[in-house]
Design a protein around this motif. Sequence first.
Motif, PDB file in Angstrom:
ATOM      1  N   ASP A 138       0.919  -1.196   0.044  1.00 18.40           N
ATOM      2  CA  ASP A 138       0.026  -0.060  -0.108  1.00 18.40           C
ATOM      3  C   ASP A 138       0.761   1.122   0.138  1.00 18.40           C
ATOM      4  O   ASP A 138       0.487   2.320   0.377  1.00 18.40           O
ATOM      5  N   GLY A 139       2.129   1.402  -0.650  1.00 22.07           N
ATOM      6  CA  GLY A 139       3.091   2.241  -0.654  1.00 22.07           C
ATOM      7  C   GLY A 139       2.629   3.435  -1.416  1.00 22.07           C
ATOM      8  O   GLY A 139       1.853   3.292  -2.449  1.00 22.07           O
ATOM      9  N   ASP A 140       3.620   4.114  -1.556  1.00 19.64           N
ATOM     10  CA  ASP A 140       3.832   5.034  -2.691  1.00 19.64           C
ATOM     11  C   ASP A 140       3.593   4.448  -4.001  1.00 19.64           C
ATOM     12  O   ASP A 140       4.054   3.705  -4.493  1.00 19.64           O
ATOM     13  N   LYS A 141       2.664   5.366  -4.905  1.00 21.15           N
ATOM     14  CA  LYS A 141       2.409   4.752  -6.333  1.00 21.15           C
ATOM     15  C   LYS A 141       3.624   4.723  -7.158  1.00 21.15           C
ATOM     16  O   LYS A 141       3.729   3.581  -7.911  1.00 21.15           O
ATOM     17  N   GLN A 142       4.339   5.596  -7.285  1.00 17.86           N
ATOM     18  CA  GLN A 142       5.338   6.099  -8.148  1.00 17.86           C
ATOM     19  C   GLN A 142       6.389   5.152  -7.887  1.00 17.86           C
ATOM     20  O   GLN A 142       7.097   4.338  -8.593  1.00 17.86           O
ATOM     21  N   ALA A 143       6.479   4.700  -6.533  1.00 16.96           N
ATOM     22  CA  ALA A 143       7.841   3.768  -6.078  1.00 16.96           C
ATOM     23  C   ALA A 143       7.353   2.332  -6.426  1.00 16.96           C
ATOM     24  O   ALA A 143       8.117   1.725  -6.864  1.00 16.96           O
ATOM     25  N   ARG A 144       5.850   2.092  -6.305  1.00 15.69           N
ATOM     26  CA  ARG A 144       5.478   0.678  -6.755  1.00 15.69           C
ATOM     27  C   ARG A 144       5.587   0.562  -8.182  1.00 15.69           C
ATOM     28  O   ARG A 144       5.895  -0.463  -8.594  1.00 15.69           O
ATOM     29  N   ASP A 145       5.311   1.594  -8.942  1.00 12.95           N
ATOM     30  CA  ASP A 145       5.302   1.444 -10.215  1.00 12.95           C
ATOM     31  C   ASP A 145       6.928   0.960 -10.638  1.00 12.95           C
ATOM     32  O   ASP A 145       6.922   0.200 -11.784  1.00 12.95           O
ATOM     33  N   ALA A 146       7.850   1.734 -10.113  1.00  9.69           N
ATOM     34  CA  ALA A 146       9.102   1.605 -10.300  1.00  9.69           C
ATOM     35  C   ALA A 146       9.617   0.179 -10.048  1.00  9.69           C
ATOM     36  O   ALA A 146      10.412  -0.682 -10.590  1.00  9.69           O
ATOM     37  N   MET A 147       9.012  -0.533  -8.946  1.00  6.93           N
ATOM     38  CA  MET A 147       9.259  -1.794  -8.619  1.00  6.93           C
ATOM     39  C   MET A 147       8.467  -2.967  -9.313  1.00  6.93           C
ATOM     40  O   MET A 147       8.448  -4.001  -8.965  1.00  6.93           O
ATOM     41  N   LEU A 148       7.485  -2.529 -10.128  1.00 11.24           N
ATOM     42  CA  LEU A 148       6.948  -3.309 -10.963  1.00 11.24           C
ATOM     43  C   LEU A 148       7.408  -3.638 -12.328  1.00 11.24           C
ATOM     44  O   LEU A 148       7.245  -4.424 -13.068  1.00 11.24           O
ATOM     45  N   GLU A 149       8.443  -2.817 -12.489  1.00 12.13           N
ATOM     46  CA  GLU A 149       9.099  -2.972 -13.809  1.00 12.13           C
ATOM     47  C   GLU A 149       9.915  -4.409 -13.707  1.00 12.13           C
ATOM     48  O   GLU A 149      10.715  -4.477 -12.749  1.00 12.13           O
ATOM     49  N   ARG A 150       9.927  -5.053 -14.731  1.00 12.88           N
ATOM     50  CA  ARG A 150      10.677  -6.374 -14.632  1.00 12.88           C
ATOM     51  C   ARG A 150      11.967  -6.228 -14.819  1.00 12.88           C
ATOM     52  O   ARG A 150      12.677  -5.747 -15.694  1.00 12.88           O
ATOM     53  N   LYS A 151      12.663  -6.678 -13.822  1.00 12.47           N
ATOM     54  CA  LYS A 151      14.253  -6.488 -13.627  1.00 12.47           C
ATOM     55  C   LYS A 151      14.861  -8.022 -13.049  1.00 12.47           C
ATOM     56  O   LYS A 151      14.121  -8.772 -12.831  1.00 12.47           O
ATOM     57  N   LEU A 152      16.079  -8.037 -13.181  1.00 10.09           N
ATOM     58  CA  LEU A 152      16.808  -9.182 -12.611  1.00 10.09           C
ATOM     59  C   LEU A 152      16.846  -8.953 -11.138  1.00 10.09           C
ATOM     60  O   LEU A 152      16.891  -7.845 -10.580  1.00 10.09           O
ATOM     61  N   GLU A 153      16.772 -10.157 -10.407  1.00 13.83           N
ATOM     62  CA  GLU A 153      16.839 -10.152  -9.055  1.00 13.83           C
ATOM     63  C   GLU A 153      17.703 -11.399  -8.595  1.00 13.83           C
ATOM     64  O   GLU A 153      17.928 -12.369  -9.260  1.00 13.83           O
ATOM     65  N   ARG A 154      18.639 -11.116  -7.443  1.00 14.94           N
ATOM     66  CA  ARG A 154      19.741 -11.805  -7.275  1.00 14.94           C
ATOM     67  C   ARG A 154      19.292 -12.969  -6.078  1.00 14.94           C
ATOM     68  O   ARG A 154      18.439 -12.729  -5.176  1.00 14.94           O
ATOM     69  N   ALA A 155      19.922 -14.298  -6.167  1.00 12.81           N
ATOM     70  CA  ALA A 155      19.320 -15.107  -5.166  1.00 12.81           C
ATOM     71  C   ALA A 155      20.560 -15.940  -4.796  1.00 12.81           C
ATOM     72  O   ALA A 155      20.941 -16.658  -6.136  1.00 12.81           O
ATOM     73  N   ILE A 156      21.191 -15.966  -3.806  1.00 12.43           N
ATOM     74  CA  ILE A 156      22.382 -16.835  -3.481  1.00 12.43           C
ATOM     75  C   ILE A 156      22.079 -17.659  -2.455  1.00 12.43           C
ATOM     76  O   ILE A 156      21.479 -17.383  -1.618  1.00 12.43           O
ATOM     77  N   GLY A 157      22.048 -19.019  -2.673  1.00 13.68           N
ATOM     78  CA  GLY A 157      21.644 -20.253  -1.682  1.00 13.68           C
ATOM     79  C   GLY A 157      22.700 -20.505  -0.876  1.00 13.68           C
ATOM     80  O   GLY A 157      23.362 -19.420  -0.073  1.00 13.68           O
ATOM     81  N   VAL A 158      22.928 -21.771  -0.767  1.00 16.60           N
ATOM     82  CA  VAL A 158      24.060 -22.302   0.114  1.00 16.60           C
ATOM     83  C   VAL A 158      25.432 -22.307  -0.759  1.00 16.60           C
ATOM     84  O   VAL A 158      26.420 -22.459  -0.244  1.00 16.60           O
ATOM     85  N   ILE A 159      25.119 -22.151  -2.043  1.00 15.62           N
ATOM     86  CA  ILE A 159      26.378 -22.271  -2.960  1.00 15.62           C
ATOM     87  C   ILE A 159      26.478 -20.816  -3.801  1.00 15.62           C
ATOM     88  O   ILE A 159      25.507 -20.424  -4.053  1.00 15.62           O
ATOM     89  N   TYR A 160      27.724 -20.336  -3.809  1.00 16.92           N
ATOM     90  CA  TYR A 160      27.749 -18.934  -4.536  1.00 16.92           C
ATOM     91  C   TYR A 160      28.974 -19.215  -5.513  1.00 16.92           C
ATOM     92  O   TYR A 160      30.224 -19.451  -4.921  1.00 16.92           O
ATOM     93  N   LEU A 161      28.516 -18.979  -6.816  1.00 20.50           N
ATOM     94  CA  LEU A 161      29.557 -19.023  -7.923  1.00 20.50           C
ATOM     95  C   LEU A 161      29.589 -17.734  -8.594  1.00 20.50           C
ATOM     96  O   LEU A 161      29.071 -17.579  -9.615  1.00 20.50           O
TER      97      LEU A 161
END
Length: 442
Positions: free
Chosen positions: A367-390
Motif C-alpha cells: 500500500d505504498g507510494d504509487k510511483q515507487a510501486r510502479d518503479a518496482m513493478l518493472e521487470r528486472k533481474l533479482e539475485r538469489a544466493i543459496g548455500v552455494i555461491y559461484l
Amino acid sequence: MATPQAVSAIRSAARPLTGGKRDYDALLDLVGDARFVLLGEATHGTHEFYEERARITQRLIEDKGFHAVAVEADWPDAYRVNRYVRGRGDDRDANEALSGFKRFPNWMWRNTDVASFVDWLRHHNEGTSGPQVGFYGLDLYSMFTSIEEVLRYLDQVDPNAARQARERYACFDHYHEDSQHYGYTASLDLSASCEEGVLEQLRHLQQRASDYMYRNGDEEAFFYAEQNARLVKNAEEYYRTMFRGRVSSWNLRDSHMAETLDALATHLSKDGEPAKIVVWEHNSHIGDARATEMGEMGEWNVGELARKEYDGQTRLIGFSTYDGYVTAASEWDAPAEHKRVRPGMPGSYEELLHATGIPRFLLPLRDGDKQARDAMLERKLERAIGVIYLPCTERHSHYFAAEMARQFDAVIHIDHTTAVQPLDPGGGWHAEEPPETYPTGI
C-alpha cells in the motif's frame, strides 16, 4: 540502468533503518491483523538478514502476539530447539540445542545470530504469562531421522505398532541412510519403491490418534510424531522425483513446507484464537512465485501457496543487498567459505535500490507510494544466493527475472552486508577471500 525518476520515487518512499526501537513501526502497520508474516533473505549466509529478521520477529511476538517461528529447517532438528526455548529437554544452552543441525549446510542454523535469537526466545518464554512461543522446522530432508522419531514414539505408546512400523520402513534399510541413493534407484525402477509402506504408516498413525493421545495424555508428542510420519511420506516422494526434473521436486518440497505450515497453524490455534506464525525462509520460497520467471516455468512456492490459502492474512517481506560478504560453499557438501559478494548487476533490482544512496531502508510495496510501486513493478533481474555461491557464473547461477512489487508486500534493502558467523567455522571460513579486481579480473 536505473532511471533518475525511479530512483527518486524509491528514495522518497523509503523508510531508513537506523537501528532504533521504532525502525519497524511502518512494517507492523503493514502487517496489521495478518496471521502469517513470511520473512525472506537474498542469501542463506548474510548476518544482517538474520539479525533484522530476529528484530522484526521479536516485535511481532511482543507487540502482535505471534505464537511461533517456523523456519527453512528440518522438523526434528528444529523441534529440539523448540523443546529448549520452552524450557524442556536436556540441552543446557542454545549451542547444544542447535547441535542437531549436523548435515550440510549446518551454518544456516548453527550460527551466532540464530543462537542469540534462540536465547532471546528462551528468556521471553520464561518471563511470559501468556502462551509460550515455539520454534519449528518446515523442510523435508530429514527422512531417516524422522523414521527414527516415529519409531521412538511408537515404542513408548504401542510396541506392537512399533514392530509393524519397522517392517513398513524396512524397505529403506539397505540404502544406509542415503536418501539420494534411494531416490536414484527408485526413479530408475532398479528397486521397489517404499511409497506404499510410508503411506500405510501415516494412515495407521492418524487412525490411532485418539487412542494414542488418550494413552499418554500428550497431544504435543503425538503431533510431533505425526508430522515426522508425514515428512517421511513426502520426503520419499520428493527423492523419487528429484532425478526427473527441478520443477517437480521443487514443487513437492514447497508443497510440503506449506502443508506443514498449515498443520502447525491448526495445531497451535486454541480456544477460538487463530495462531499467528512468523516464517524465515529464502526469498525464492517466500516471495510469490507468480511474479517471477520460475513461476512462468511452472514452479510454485510457499509464498504463493500461503497467499492463496490465507487470502489477506499473509504478508511477504523480501530482503536485498548490493555487495559485501556471505557465508557459502563452492559446491554441495563442501566446507563453508567466507566469500565476497559482487556488486549487483546492471539492470538489477540490487542496482536500483543501491542507487538511492540510503544504507538501510524498508520499502513498503503493498500500500505504498504509487510511483515507487510502479518503479518496482518493472521487470528486472533479482539475485538469489543459496548455500552455494559461484561468482564466476553469477548471471547464470544467481539471477532471475521478477516483478518485485508483485513478489513482496515490502522489501528491506541493506546495501553492504557481512557474512553470518558459523558456530563451527573451519579454516576455509576464516581465510577471507582477498579483494577482487572485478570486472577487469587481472
